[in-house]
Design a protein around this motif. Structure first.
Motif, PDB file in Angstrom:
ATOM      1  N   ILE A 257       0.836  -1.199   0.000  1.00 59.79           N
ATOM      2  CA  ILE A 257       0.000   0.000   0.000  1.00 59.79           C
ATOM      3  C   ILE A 257       0.871   1.249   0.000  1.00 59.79           C
ATOM      4  O   ILE A 257       0.585   2.241  -0.688  1.00 59.79           O
ATOM      5  CB  ILE A 257      -0.955  -0.012   1.209  1.00 59.79           C
ATOM      6  CG1 ILE A 257      -1.969  -1.153   1.063  1.00 59.79           C
ATOM      7  CG2 ILE A 257      -1.672   1.321   1.353  1.00 59.79           C
ATOM      8  CD1 ILE A 257      -2.866  -1.315   2.258  1.00 59.79           C
ATOM      9  N   GLY A 258       1.947   1.216   0.783  1.00 59.90           N
ATOM     10  CA  GLY A 258       2.871   2.362   0.805  1.00 59.90           C
ATOM     11  C   GLY A 258       3.470   2.625  -0.564  1.00 59.90           C
ATOM     12  O   GLY A 258       3.594   3.781  -0.988  1.00 59.90           O
ATOM     13  N   LEU A 259       3.830   1.555  -1.276  1.00 63.41           N
ATOM     14  CA  LEU A 259       4.386   1.722  -2.615  1.00 63.41           C
ATOM     15  C   LEU A 259       3.343   2.320  -3.560  1.00 63.41           C
ATOM     16  O   LEU A 259       3.654   3.200  -4.375  1.00 63.41           O
ATOM     17  CB  LEU A 259       4.868   0.370  -3.142  1.00 63.41           C
ATOM     18  CG  LEU A 259       5.476   0.351  -4.555  1.00 63.41           C
ATOM     19  CD1 LEU A 259       6.701   1.246  -4.617  1.00 63.41           C
ATOM     20  CD2 LEU A 259       5.836  -1.069  -4.962  1.00 63.41           C
ATOM     21  N   ALA A 260       2.088   1.855  -3.446  1.00 58.20           N
ATOM     22  CA  ALA A 260       1.024   2.394  -4.300  1.00 58.20           C
ATOM     23  C   ALA A 260       0.783   3.877  -4.006  1.00 58.20           C
ATOM     24  O   ALA A 260       0.627   4.692  -4.926  1.00 58.20           O
ATOM     25  CB  ALA A 260      -0.257   1.590  -4.092  1.00 58.20           C
ATOM     26  N   ILE A 261       0.758   4.243  -2.720  1.00 53.03           N
ATOM     27  CA  ILE A 261       0.563   5.648  -2.350  1.00 53.03           C
ATOM     28  C   ILE A 261       1.714   6.498  -2.864  1.00 53.03           C
ATOM     29  O   ILE A 261       1.524   7.627  -3.340  1.00 53.03           O
ATOM     30  CB  ILE A 261       0.423   5.777  -0.822  1.00 53.03           C
ATOM     31  CG1 ILE A 261      -0.876   5.112  -0.355  1.00 53.03           C
ATOM     32  CG2 ILE A 261       0.444   7.233  -0.382  1.00 53.03           C
ATOM     33  CD1 ILE A 261      -1.041   5.093   1.155  1.00 53.03           C
ATOM     34  N   PHE A 262       2.915   5.968  -2.787  1.00 53.84           N
ATOM     35  CA  PHE A 262       4.097   6.687  -3.293  1.00 53.84           C
ATOM     36  C   PHE A 262       3.956   6.970  -4.789  1.00 53.84           C
ATOM     37  O   PHE A 262       4.216   8.092  -5.240  1.00 53.84           O
ATOM     38  CB  PHE A 262       5.344   5.844  -3.021  1.00 53.84           C
ATOM     39  CG  PHE A 262       6.601   6.384  -3.632  1.00 53.84           C
ATOM     40  CD1 PHE A 262       7.300   7.414  -3.031  1.00 53.84           C
ATOM     41  CD2 PHE A 262       7.086   5.857  -4.816  1.00 53.84           C
ATOM     42  CE1 PHE A 262       8.458   7.921  -3.606  1.00 53.84           C
ATOM     43  CE2 PHE A 262       8.234   6.346  -5.397  1.00 53.84           C
ATOM     44  CZ  PHE A 262       8.926   7.378  -4.786  1.00 53.84           C
ATOM     45  N   LEU A 263       3.528   5.976  -5.567  1.00 55.37           N
ATOM     46  CA  LEU A 263       3.382   6.166  -7.010  1.00 55.37           C
ATOM     47  C   LEU A 263       2.261   7.150  -7.331  1.00 55.37           C
ATOM     48  O   LEU A 263       2.396   7.983  -8.239  1.00 55.37           O
ATOM     49  CB  LEU A 263       3.111   4.814  -7.682  1.00 55.37           C
ATOM     50  CG  LEU A 263       4.256   3.787  -7.593  1.00 55.37           C
ATOM     51  CD1 LEU A 263       3.844   2.466  -8.217  1.00 55.37           C
ATOM     52  CD2 LEU A 263       5.510   4.319  -8.265  1.00 55.37           C
ATOM     53  N   GLY A 288       6.960   6.416   4.258  1.00 54.46           N
ATOM     54  CA  GLY A 288       6.889   6.007   5.661  1.00 54.46           C
ATOM     55  C   GLY A 288       6.176   4.684   5.837  1.00 54.46           C
ATOM     56  O   GLY A 288       6.633   3.811   6.592  1.00 54.46           O
ATOM     57  N   LEU A 289       5.053   4.496   5.136  1.00 55.06           N
ATOM     58  CA  LEU A 289       4.297   3.253   5.267  1.00 55.06           C
ATOM     59  C   LEU A 289       5.060   2.078   4.676  1.00 55.06           C
ATOM     60  O   LEU A 289       5.089   0.981   5.260  1.00 55.06           O
ATOM     61  CB  LEU A 289       2.941   3.406   4.575  1.00 55.06           C
ATOM     62  CG  LEU A 289       1.947   2.250   4.735  1.00 55.06           C
ATOM     63  CD1 LEU A 289       1.663   2.002   6.213  1.00 55.06           C
ATOM     64  CD2 LEU A 289       0.657   2.549   3.989  1.00 55.06           C
TER      65      LEU A 289
END
Length: 319
Positions: A257-263, A288-289
């Motif tokens: 989820i953190g990677l998706a939010i980053f993108l 952070g996530l």
């Protein structure tokens, strides 16, 4: 680059007639005649050989051609200004997400902790020359999280005459060794049976190269047999394993989820200040996530899945 010759060509430079170059234009590559006039300069060139380049240079007073920065430079400065304004939001989002996430992971790991037994100080530790028990070497290696339980099984079966290691034919001038199956297989434990099946599953002559033993480190039936025996001995905590696996899934889910939010944050980082703040905040939160999920996975993997009796047995076997 041109594979042909150019018989004749003309290069003309035109500029405002009120503008005077700092020096006469120059031509590099071929010799040519220069003609100048108000607001223009031209070079008439003779034949240009194949793959011969021609370069013209003309220098004007600074600021005489443009009186403001180019559009790309203005856009770059505006983008950098928006990034600098949005950066604190991203840093705060990354810090808050990381701190809160790691606190949650620490709480999860803490819930798995058991009180450590009191260890009395001893003045001298006697030299141990015999195994601490009759536990199979592979089970001991699995208990103390050694990565080579298959070697324990190999040497144990060799001692008991189930297997024999013989020197084989030389290859490329180097000595080779083979593991040879013997007709003595009575009383094999389940993990030893899985070991024998995995080792000789492709053998036609009841012998395999010693170098193939390492493949057993990745044999799922052999590993499952080891875990089943440890479980039946009461040394593995099944509910603890399930709970740890659930938390492990959550940590990797958090990383994803953190990677998706980053993108998504990168996609939303537009040129305007508002969208840049939203995008940078999402980028910080995603970092952070994702970092929390990655660190959490490492911490959760390190959680012991042994029962108290299993931990006590592991300590005894590792003396």
């Amino acid at each position: 680059e041109h594979e042909y010759s150019i018989s004749r060509s003309l290069i003309r430079i035109q500029y405002p007639s009120t503008l005077t170059p700092l020096n006469a234009p120059t031509l590099e590559g071929v010799a040519a005649a220069l003609e100048t006039g108000p607001g223009s300069a031209s070079f008439t060139m003779p034949e240009i050989e194949p793959d011969t380049g021609v370069s013209v240079t003309s220098t004007f007073p600074s600021g005489s051609l443009v009186n403001q920065p180019p559009v790309w430079q203005l856009e770059q400065e505006q983008s950098q200004s928006a990034t600098n304004a949005a950066l604190p939001f991203g840093l705060v989002a990354a810090a808050l997400t990381t701190i809160l996430g790691l606190l949650g992971v620490a709480g999860i790991v803490q819930s798995f902790r058991r009180p450590k037994p009191y260890a009395a100080d001893v003045e001298a530790t006697p030299l141990v020359t015999t195994p601490p028990g009759s536990t199979a070497p592979a089970l001991v290696a699995r208990l103390i999280k050694s990565g080579t339980p298959f070697l324990g099984t190999l040497f144990d079966l060799g001692q008991r005459g189930v297997l024999r290691i013989e020197e084989g034919a030389k290859k490329w001038g180097s000595r080779t060794f083979e593991v040879v199956r013997q007709p003595v297989e009575a009383g094999l434990a389940p993990h030893e049976q899985a070991f024998m099946q995995a080792l000789f599953r492709k053998s036609k002559h009841e012998r395999v190269a010693l170098t193939e033993i390492a493949s057993l480190a990745y044999s799922q039936p052999y590993t499952q047999a080891l875990d089943a025996e440890i479980m039946s001995a009461g040394w593995l905590d099944a509910p603890r394993i399930q709970q740890r696996n659930r938390f492990l899934v959550l940590t990797w889910l958090g990383f994803g989820i953190g990677l998706a939010i980053f993108l998504v944050g990168l996609l939303l980082s537009g040129s305007s200040l508002e969208t840049r703040i939203v995008g940078v905040t999402l980028v910080g939160g995603g970092i952070g996530l994702g970092l929390t999920g990655f660190i959490g996975a490492i911490m959760v993997i390190g959680i012991s899945t042994l029962t108290p009796e299993g931990e006590q047995q592991a300590r005894a076997e590792s003396v």
